[in-house]
Structures are given as structure tokens and as C-alpha cells.
Enzyme design. Structure first.
Site, short mmCIF file in Angstrom:
data_model
loop_
_atom_site.label_atom_id
_atom_site.label_comp_id
_atom_site.label_asym_id
_atom_site.label_seq_id
_atom_site.Cartn_x
_atom_site.Cartn_y
_atom_site.Cartn_z
N ASP A 98 -0.05 5.15 0.80
CA ASP A 98 -0.29 6.14 1.87
C ASP A 98 -0.32 5.44 3.23
OD1 ASP A 98 -0.81 8.32 0.00
OD2 ASP A 98 -2.67 7.27 -0.46
N ASP B 46 0.87 -1.15 0.00
CA ASP B 46 0.00 0.00 0.00
C ASP B 46 0.93 1.23 0.00
OD1 ASP B 46 -2.41 1.57 0.61
OD2 ASP B 46 -1.42 1.86 2.53
N ASP C 263 -1.82 -0.44 6.04
CA ASP C 263 -2.04 0.33 7.28
C ASP C 263 -3.53 0.52 7.54
OD1 ASP C 263 -2.44 2.17 5.11
OD2 ASP C 263 -2.39 3.78 6.58
P1 B16 Z 1 -6.67 9.81 -4.07
P2 B16 Z 1 -3.74 3.88 -0.17
C1 B16 Z 1 -5.68 5.67 -0.39
O1 B16 Z 1 -4.38 5.29 -0.62
C2 B16 Z 1 -5.76 6.55 0.87
O2 B16 Z 1 -5.48 5.75 2.01
C3 B16 Z 1 -7.15 7.11 1.00
O3 B16 Z 1 -7.20 7.95 2.13
C4 B16 Z 1 -7.50 7.90 -0.27
O4 B16 Z 1 -8.83 8.40 -0.20
C5 B16 Z 1 -7.36 6.97 -1.48
O5 B16 Z 1 -6.04 6.45 -1.53
C6 B16 Z 1 -7.65 7.69 -2.78
O6 B16 Z 1 -6.63 8.65 -2.97
O7 B16 Z 1 -7.68 10.79 -3.63
O8 B16 Z 1 -5.25 10.33 -4.05
O9 B16 Z 1 -7.01 9.14 -5.38
O10 B16 Z 1 -3.75 3.89 1.32
O11 B16 Z 1 -4.61 2.80 -0.81
O12 B16 Z 1 -2.37 3.95 -0.77
MG MG Z 2 -2.84 3.22 3.24
#
Ligand code: B16
Ligand code: MG
Length: 209
Positions: free
Chosen positions: A10, A8, A167
Site C-alpha cells: 500500500d 511494501d 512509504d
Molecule cells: P489490512 P502496507 C498496511 O499495508 C497499510 O499501510 C496500513 O494502513 C494497514 O492498516 C495495514 O496494511 C493492514 O492492512 O487492514 O488490509 O490487513 O503499507 O504494509 O503494505
Molecule cells: Mg505502505
């Protein structure tokens, strides 16, 4: 035998989860909606529009308004991402990725974010992955396993041969729904379905050896 690791983004490789929080907080404050870090944990791994629905908590807004809020959140988020540089990547993260690849383990990204490639380029991590599966190549976001199943397919491995590192509660659910081994870090450590709990990325080296 572990042949691949799907990361993952973020909250696992980078602390961009904090930027997501700050950007959503600005939107919630503007709308007069209560928002804190506990609510933010429910947004981890969840797509942008689904995150907005969780924040709005059933309060009605037109589709056009919702589109505007999501766009504004992304603009604030992208502004915060300007601070990213290669130096924000911890030594632990960089050295673990190098060590895993030296062991012949394939590495992939499994992130719901549509900003994934932009971020990886900015921090100069893009060359550390054999494949990237992200918000641009999926229909359903976590807890659906699609993003991880695509990542496994991109690196030509079966889910049973891969560890997913997450996470997010939604990410652990997604990994288990896809028959992957799940390693939990941060907030996800308390998820009962996690196969491994790690406190830093280099703990993976003990699991794969
Ligand atoms: P975006 P991950 C996710 O990333 C985030 O945890 C989540 O908070 C976010 O809304 C989602 O990506 C979409 O992100 O707005 O940048 O397209 O944790 O899966 O890496
Ligand atoms: Mg994440």
C-alpha cells in the site's frame, strides 16, 4: 551487492493507501472523531487493530466494539478494492519489476496487510514476486522488522543483501531495525534513517546497477 528487493504494497506498488484512508475516515466520522490525512500518515504500515487504537486516541471502547469497528473498516476497504484491475498498476511499477527480475534480483512483498494476496491477484501482479510476506504470517506489525525478516528468509537472503522499499515511517524504522537498506518513497522520504530517497520505482534501477 543487492540480491533482493522487498516491496511494501500500500503506497509503494499501488495507491490502495488512499482506500485505507477513505475507509478509516468513514469509521472516524461515524464515531465523531476528527481524522485527516496527517493522522492517516501515522497508520501507514501499521496493523488494522493498531491503526484503530491510534484513531481512537485513548477513548475507551469494549474489545467487542473495537472488533466491530475494525471489521466494518475492512468491509468498506474491500468494497473499494473492487475497483482494482490490472490497469491501475502504473507502467513504471510493472516495467521496474520486470527489469529487476531480468537482472536476476529476487523480488518479495513485505506488507502488513491481510488483504495482500487478494489485491495482488486482482491487479495481476502476483506472479512478479518470488515470495510474499504479509499480515497473515506475522505476529508483530511494523515498526517491528518481522515482516521483512520473514520475506528475506522466504527468498533465502540475508537482510544485508536486500533493499526494503517503503512509504511509511514505521516501515523505514522496521527496515533499519532489521539491518536492511531502506529506500523511501512518498511520505517516508522525510525519514532521517532512509538510505535512499526515490520519487518513482524505476529509480531503483539506478541503485542496483
Ligand atoms: P489490512 P502496507 C498496511 O499495508 C497499510 O499501510 C496500513 O494502513 C494497514 O492498516 C495495514 O496494511 C493492514 O492492512 O487492514 O488490509 O490487513 O503499507 O504494509 O503494505
Ligand atoms: Mg505502505
Amino acid at each position: 551487492m543487492v540480491k533482493g528487493i522487498i516491496f511494501d504494497l500500500d503506497g509503494v506498488l499501488l495507491s490502495t493507501d488512499e482506500y485505507h484512508y477513505q475507509a478509516w475516515k468513514a469509521i472516524a466520522d461515524e464515531l465523531g472523531i476528527y481524522f485527516d490525512k496527517t493522522i492517516n500518515n501515522k497508520l501507514r504500515g501499521v496493523s488494522r487493530m493498531d491503526s484503530l487504537d491510534i484513531i481512537l486516541g485513548g477513548k475507551y471502547y469494549s474489545p467487542l466494539d473495537k472488533q466491530r469497528f475494525a471489521e466494518k473498516k475492512n468491509n468498506i476497504y474491500r468494497e473499494l478494492l473492487n475497483d482494482l484491475s490490472p490497469s491501475v498498476v502504473s507502467d513504471d511499477v510493472r516495467s521496474t519489476l520486470i527489469a529487476l527480475r531480468a537482472l536476476g534480483i529476487k523480488t518479495a512483498i513485505g506488507s502488513s496487510s491481510k488483504n495482500t494476496k487478494f489485491i495482488l491477484q486482482k491487479v495481476e501482479l502476483i506472479d512478479m514476486f518470488d515470495a510474499i510476506s504479509d499480515g497473515t504470517n506475522i505476529i508483530r506489525s511494523k515498526p517491528d522488522p518481522e515482516v521483512f525478516l520473514k520475506a528475506a528468509e522466504f527468498i533465502n537472503l540475508n537482510p544485508s543483501e536486500c533493499i526494503v522499499v517503503e512509504d511509511a515511517y514505521s516501515g523505514i524504522e522496521a527496515a533499519k531495525a532489521g539491518d536492511f537498506t531502506a529506500a523511501a518513497i512518498g511520505d517516508a522520504q522525510s525519514h532521517p534513517k532512509a538510505d535512499y530517497k526515490i520519487s518513482r520505482l524505476s529509480d531503483l534501477l539506478k541503485i542496483v546497477k
